[in-house]
Every structure is written in structure tokens, then in C-alpha cells.
Design a protein around this motif. Structure first.
Motif, PDB file in Angstrom:
ATOM      1  N   GLY A 150       0.828  -1.211   0.000  1.00 29.65           N
ATOM      2  CA  GLY A 150       0.000   0.000   0.000  1.00 29.65           C
ATOM      3  C   GLY A 150       0.857   1.253   0.000  1.00 29.65           C
ATOM      4  N   LYS A 151       1.983   1.167   0.731  1.00 31.14           N
ATOM      5  CA  LYS A 151       2.876   2.329   0.799  1.00 31.14           C
ATOM      6  C   LYS A 151       3.482   2.624  -0.573  1.00 31.14           C
ATOM      7  CE  LYS A 151       6.670   4.307   3.478  1.00 31.14           C
ATOM      8  NZ  LYS A 151       7.295   4.811   2.246  1.00 31.14           N
ATOM      9  N   LYS A 152       3.878   1.554  -1.259  1.00 30.18           N
ATOM     10  CA  LYS A 152       4.442   1.751  -2.605  1.00 30.18           C
ATOM     11  C   LYS A 152       3.413   2.421  -3.516  1.00 30.18           C
ATOM     12  CE  LYS A 152       7.112  -2.571  -2.745  1.00 30.18           C
ATOM     13  NZ  LYS A 152       8.544  -2.353  -2.665  1.00 30.18           N
ATOM     14  N   LEU A 153       2.146   2.006  -3.362  1.00 35.92           N
ATOM     15  CA  LEU A 153       1.085   2.599  -4.190  1.00 35.92           C
ATOM     16  C   LEU A 153       0.886   4.074  -3.859  1.00 35.92           C
ATOM     17  CD1 LEU A 153      -1.316  -0.432  -4.106  1.00 35.92           C
ATOM     18  CD2 LEU A 153      -0.501   0.675  -6.201  1.00 35.92           C
ATOM     19  N   ARG A 154       0.899   4.398  -2.564  1.00 34.86           N
ATOM     20  CA  ARG A 154       0.734   5.798  -2.172  1.00 34.86           C
ATOM     21  C   ARG A 154       1.904   6.642  -2.671  1.00 34.86           C
ATOM     22  NH1 ARG A 154      -3.455   5.499   1.342  1.00 34.86           N
ATOM     23  NH2 ARG A 154      -3.277   3.483   2.336  1.00 34.86           N
ATOM     24  N   ASP A 155       3.115   6.092  -2.508  1.00 29.72           N
ATOM     25  CA  ASP A 155       4.305   6.826  -2.963  1.00 29.72           C
ATOM     26  C   ASP A 155       4.220   7.133  -4.455  1.00 29.72           C
ATOM     27  OD1 ASP A 155       5.305   6.724  -0.433  1.00 29.72           O
ATOM     28  OD2 ASP A 155       6.799   5.152  -0.817  1.00 29.72           O
ATOM     29  N   SER A 156       3.621   6.207  -5.209  1.00 27.12           N
ATOM     30  CA  SER A 156       3.576   6.390  -6.664  1.00 27.12           C
ATOM     31  C   SER A 156       2.735   7.599  -7.069  1.00 27.12           C
ATOM     32  CB  SER A 156       3.057   5.120  -7.356  1.00 27.12           C
ATOM     33  OG  SER A 156       1.653   5.019  -7.236  1.00 27.12           O
ATOM     34  N   ALA A 157       1.876   8.064  -6.145  1.00 26.78           N
ATOM     35  CA  ALA A 157       1.074   9.249  -6.462  1.00 26.78           C
ATOM     36  C   ALA A 157       1.958  10.482  -6.593  1.00 26.78           C
ATOM     37  CB  ALA A 157       0.013   9.470  -5.385  1.00 26.78           C
ATOM     38  N   THR A 158       3.119  10.475  -5.889  1.00 20.36           N
ATOM     39  CA  THR A 158       4.024  11.625  -6.007  1.00 20.36           C
ATOM     40  C   THR A 158       5.262  11.316  -6.855  1.00 20.36           C
ATOM     41  OG1 THR A 158       4.882  10.978  -3.842  1.00 20.36           O
ATOM     42  CG2 THR A 158       3.396  12.868  -3.894  1.00 20.36           C
ATOM     43  N   THR A 159       5.704  10.057  -6.824  1.00 18.75           N
ATOM     44  CA  THR A 159       6.958   9.747  -7.530  1.00 18.75           C
ATOM     45  C   THR A 159       6.721   9.338  -8.990  1.00 18.75           C
ATOM     46  OG1 THR A 159       6.877   7.469  -6.729  1.00 18.75           O
ATOM     47  CG2 THR A 159       8.164   9.010  -5.419  1.00 18.75           C
ATOM     48  N   GLY A 160       5.483   9.274  -9.410  1.00 20.11           N
ATOM     49  CA  GLY A 160       5.205   8.903 -10.800  1.00 20.11           C
ATOM     50  C   GLY A 160       4.407   7.618 -10.842  1.00 20.11           C
ATOM     51  N   ARG A 161       3.408   7.600 -11.674  1.00 19.13           N
ATOM     52  CA  ARG A 161       2.506   6.457 -11.667  1.00 19.13           C
ATOM     53  C   ARG A 161       3.192   5.201 -12.186  1.00 19.13           C
ATOM     54  NH1 ARG A 161      -3.976   6.581 -13.026  1.00 19.13           N
ATOM     55  NH2 ARG A 161      -4.416   4.648 -11.934  1.00 19.13           N
ATOM     56  N   LEU A 162       2.892   4.092 -11.520  1.00 17.47           N
ATOM     57  CA  LEU A 162       3.465   2.793 -11.889  1.00 17.47           C
ATOM     58  C   LEU A 162       2.921   2.328 -13.228  1.00 17.47           C
ATOM     59  CD1 LEU A 162       2.762   1.202  -8.401  1.00 17.47           C
ATOM     60  CD2 LEU A 162       5.051   1.642  -9.309  1.00 17.47           C
ATOM     61  N   SER A 163       3.593   1.368 -13.826  1.00 14.76           N
ATOM     62  CA  SER A 163       3.032   0.737 -15.018  1.00 14.76           C
ATOM     63  C   SER A 163       1.735   0.060 -14.601  1.00 14.76           C
ATOM     64  CB  SER A 163       4.010  -0.300 -15.582  1.00 14.76           C
ATOM     65  OG  SER A 163       4.000  -1.456 -14.764  1.00 14.76           O
ATOM     66  N   ILE A 164       0.861  -0.119 -15.554  1.00 17.10           N
ATOM     67  CA  ILE A 164      -0.439  -0.679 -15.222  1.00 17.10           C
ATOM     68  C   ILE A 164      -0.319  -2.073 -14.604  1.00 17.10           C
ATOM     69  CG2 ILE A 164      -0.772  -1.212 -17.715  1.00 17.10           C
ATOM     70  CD1 ILE A 164      -3.531  -0.659 -15.106  1.00 17.10           C
ATOM     71  N   GLN A 165       0.612  -2.883 -15.124  1.00 20.16           N
ATOM     72  CA  GLN A 165       0.759  -4.239 -14.581  1.00 20.16           C
ATOM     73  C   GLN A 165       1.311  -4.222 -13.159  1.00 20.16           C
ATOM     74  OE1 GLN A 165      -0.561  -6.918 -15.462  1.00 20.16           O
ATOM     75  NE2 GLN A 165      -1.248  -6.298 -17.509  1.00 20.16           N
ATOM     76  N   ASP A 166       2.307  -3.359 -12.919  1.00 22.86           N
ATOM     77  CA  ASP A 166       2.851  -3.249 -11.559  1.00 22.86           C
ATOM     78  C   ASP A 166       1.775  -2.748 -10.599  1.00 22.86           C
ATOM     79  OD1 ASP A 166       5.305  -4.188 -12.234  1.00 22.86           O
ATOM     80  OD2 ASP A 166       6.337  -2.249 -12.154  1.00 22.86           O
ATOM     81  N   GLU A 167       1.051  -1.733 -11.051  1.00 19.91           N
ATOM     82  CA  GLU A 167       0.012  -1.151 -10.196  1.00 19.91           C
ATOM     83  C   GLU A 167      -1.007  -2.216  -9.798  1.00 19.91           C
ATOM     84  OE1 GLU A 167      -1.545   3.144 -10.655  1.00 19.91           O
ATOM     85  OE2 GLU A 167      -3.021   1.873 -11.664  1.00 19.91           O
ATOM     86  N   LEU A 168      -1.465  -2.962 -10.783  1.00 18.13           N
ATOM     87  CA  LEU A 168      -2.454  -3.999 -10.508  1.00 18.13           C
ATOM     88  C   LEU A 168      -1.899  -5.046  -9.539  1.00 18.13           C
ATOM     89  CD1 LEU A 168      -5.233  -5.262 -11.108  1.00 18.13           C
ATOM     90  CD2 LEU A 168      -4.178  -6.424 -13.057  1.00 18.13           C
ATOM     91  N   SER A 169      -0.663  -5.484  -9.776  1.00 19.06           N
ATOM     92  CA  SER A 169      -0.146  -6.541  -8.896  1.00 19.06           C
ATOM     93  C   SER A 169       0.129  -6.006  -7.488  1.00 19.06           C
ATOM     94  CB  SER A 169       1.066  -7.245  -9.495  1.00 19.06           C
ATOM     95  OG  SER A 169       2.096  -6.347  -9.694  1.00 19.06           O
ATOM     96  N   TYR A 170       0.502  -4.734  -7.359  1.00 21.42           N
ATOM     97  CA  TYR A 170       0.694  -4.175  -6.007  1.00 21.42           C
ATOM     98  C   TYR A 170      -0.636  -4.139  -5.252  1.00 21.42           C
ATOM     99  CZ  TYR A 170       5.404  -2.413  -7.232  1.00 21.42           C
ATOM    100  OH  TYR A 170       6.710  -2.288  -7.596  1.00 21.42           O
ATOM    101  N   PHE A 171      -1.712  -3.755  -5.948  1.00 17.24           N
ATOM    102  CA  PHE A 171      -3.023  -3.748  -5.294  1.00 17.24           C
ATOM    103  C   PHE A 171      -3.413  -5.157  -4.853  1.00 17.24           C
ATOM    104  CE2 PHE A 171      -3.934   0.525  -7.083  1.00 17.24           C
ATOM    105  CZ  PHE A 171      -4.520   1.106  -5.971  1.00 17.24           C
TER     106      PHE A 171
END
Ligand code: ADP
Ligand code: MG
Length: 207
Positions: A55-76
Motif C-alpha cells: 500500500g505504501k508503494k502505491l501511495r508513494d507512486s502518487a508523487t513519484t510517478g505512476r506505476l506501469s499498469i501491470q505493476d500497479e495492478l499486482s501491487y493492489f
């Protein structure tokens, strides 16, 4: 606890609140949890993404740049697996009530808006995540929702683009047919929304 409990974990009760940002999910989840605690239930209020490592990685991505769609999905999905194992299943196994602010329907909505097939997202999640006993969607038009969270006309960050929010809103509305979701008009006062929600919760849980 309830005759119409549909989950694989028979004792507890899972209440899920969904809707786009600004619809009042966090406000209402807190009020429901407090009201149920007064009725002497064990209530765990939680949210996704969690404060765990994924969850932290996902929140960080809001400021550090959005993750690739596949990474984002697998992190969720990773975040949710931990949430189910560590919080949701154990609470329900004890007969407690879990009140969730966002769940896998949000992944269907937001990652669906990025182009992933929503049925595929649903299947992956339902392979490990218990279905809610009570699914509530707070519904509000996108402009009003954005105003509530302080986004002015003409500006919206990467997560808040109007077009994708409209996709998300429609996906949430479609849960009425697919999942028996209760759609609540969130364009009324906090108190009125709460009264509607509590009437629903009391009817469903017989508390
Ligand atoms: P969400 O968790 O869905 O993003 P919040 O509960 O954080 O929504 O509410 C977003 C903002 O809107 C907060 O400032 C909150 O006080 C306000 N708000 C919530 N519900 C209502 C409502 N029914 N009417 C007006 N403002 C509301
Ligand atoms: Mg919130």
C-alpha cells in the motif's frame, strides 16, 4: 450472525463502502463503525490500499510517478492478499464485523479505467478475497466529488482525471445488478447519508 451471509467465512460480517473520491466513504465508514461498536459488536474499520508495504508503494507512486499498469495492478492484489490474511479473515473468523473503505471493486474501477479487463480483475480477486455481505456504493457526480476534495475546474491529478472517474462511477453503479450493491445518493448532507446507511445496516444485520 445473518441468514444471508454469502461469504466463505461464515461467522463474521463484511461491510464494504465503495465510490469515487469525495463521495464520503471515510466519513461514513467511521460513523458506521462507531455506531456498531455501541451495539457491542467487535468492529474493525479498515481501508485499501492499506498502510502495509504494498500500500505504501502505491501511495508513494502518487508523487513519484505512476506505476506501469501491470505493476500497479499486482501491487493492489499483493496488498489485498495481506489485508485478507492479516485483518479481514481473522476478524471474520472471530465473528467480528469488518467495515472496509474500498475493496476489490475499486481495483476493477480504477485499473479498469486504465484498460485492464474488469472481469479478469474480478476473477483474480475473488479467488482469495471474500465477497462482501453488504456492499454499499456512495454515488455522486464527478464534478461535485472533485469539488469536495478541493480540486478546482480545469485541474485534476493523474489519479483524478474526469474521464476515468466517470468510468469508475459507471462501474460502481453497475454493481447493483452484478453484486446486489446498494446505491446511495451521496449528494445530500452527511447526516442524511448516515441515516440511510444505518437503516440499511440495521436491516441487514438485524442489530
Ligand atoms: P471519500 O473517503 O469518499 O474520499 P470523505 O469522507 O473523505 O470522502 O469526504 C470528502 C470530503 O467531503 C470531506 O471534506 C468531507 O467532510 C466532505 N463530505 C463527506 N460527505 C459529505 C456530504 N454528504 N456532504 C458534503 N460534504 C461531505
Ligand atoms: Mg477516503
Amino acid at each position: 450472525m445473518s441468514d444471508n451471509n454469502k461469504t466463505s467465512t461464515p461467522n463474521g460480517y463484511l461491510i464494504v463502502i465503495e465510490g469515487i473520491d469525495g463521495t464520503g466513504k471515510s466519513t461514513q465508514a467511521t460513523m458506521i463503525a462507531e455506531a456498531l461498536r455501541e451495539n457491542k459488536h467487535e468492529v474493525i474499520q479498515s481501508f485499501e490500499p492499506t498502510n502495509g508495504p504494498w500500500g505504501k508503494k502505491l501511495r508513494d507512486s502518487a508523487t513519484t510517478g505512476r506505476l506501469s499498469i501491470q505493476d500497479e495492478l499486482s501491487y493492489f492484489v499483493n496488498d489485498r492478499r495481506e489485508h485478507v490474511e492479516q485483518v479481514i479473515e481473522p476478524t471474520m473468523a472471530r465473528g467480528g464485523i469488518v467495515v472496509l473503505d474500498r475493496y476489490y471493486f475499486s481495483t476493477m474501477a480504477y485499473q479498469g479505467a486504465r484498460g485492464i479487463d474488469t472481469t479478469t480483475i474480478r476473477k483474480e480477486n475473488e479467488s482469495f478475497a471474500p465477497k462482501p455481505d453488504l456492499l454499499i456504493v456512495l454515488d455522486l457526480d464527478v464534478d461535485t466529488a472533485l469539488q469536495r476534495i478541493g480540486v478546482r475546474d480545469g485541474e485534476a491529478n493523474e489519479f483524478e482525471k474526469r474521464e476515468s472517474l466517470n468510468f469508475c462511477r459507471e462501474l460502481f453503479l453497475s454493481l447493483r445488478q452484478q453484486d446486489g450493491a446498494h446505491i446511495i445518493d451521496a449528494n445530500t448532507s452527511i447526516k442524511e447519508v448516515q441515516e440511510k446507511l444505518m437503516a440499511l445496516v440495521q436491516k441487514e444485520l438485524s442489530v
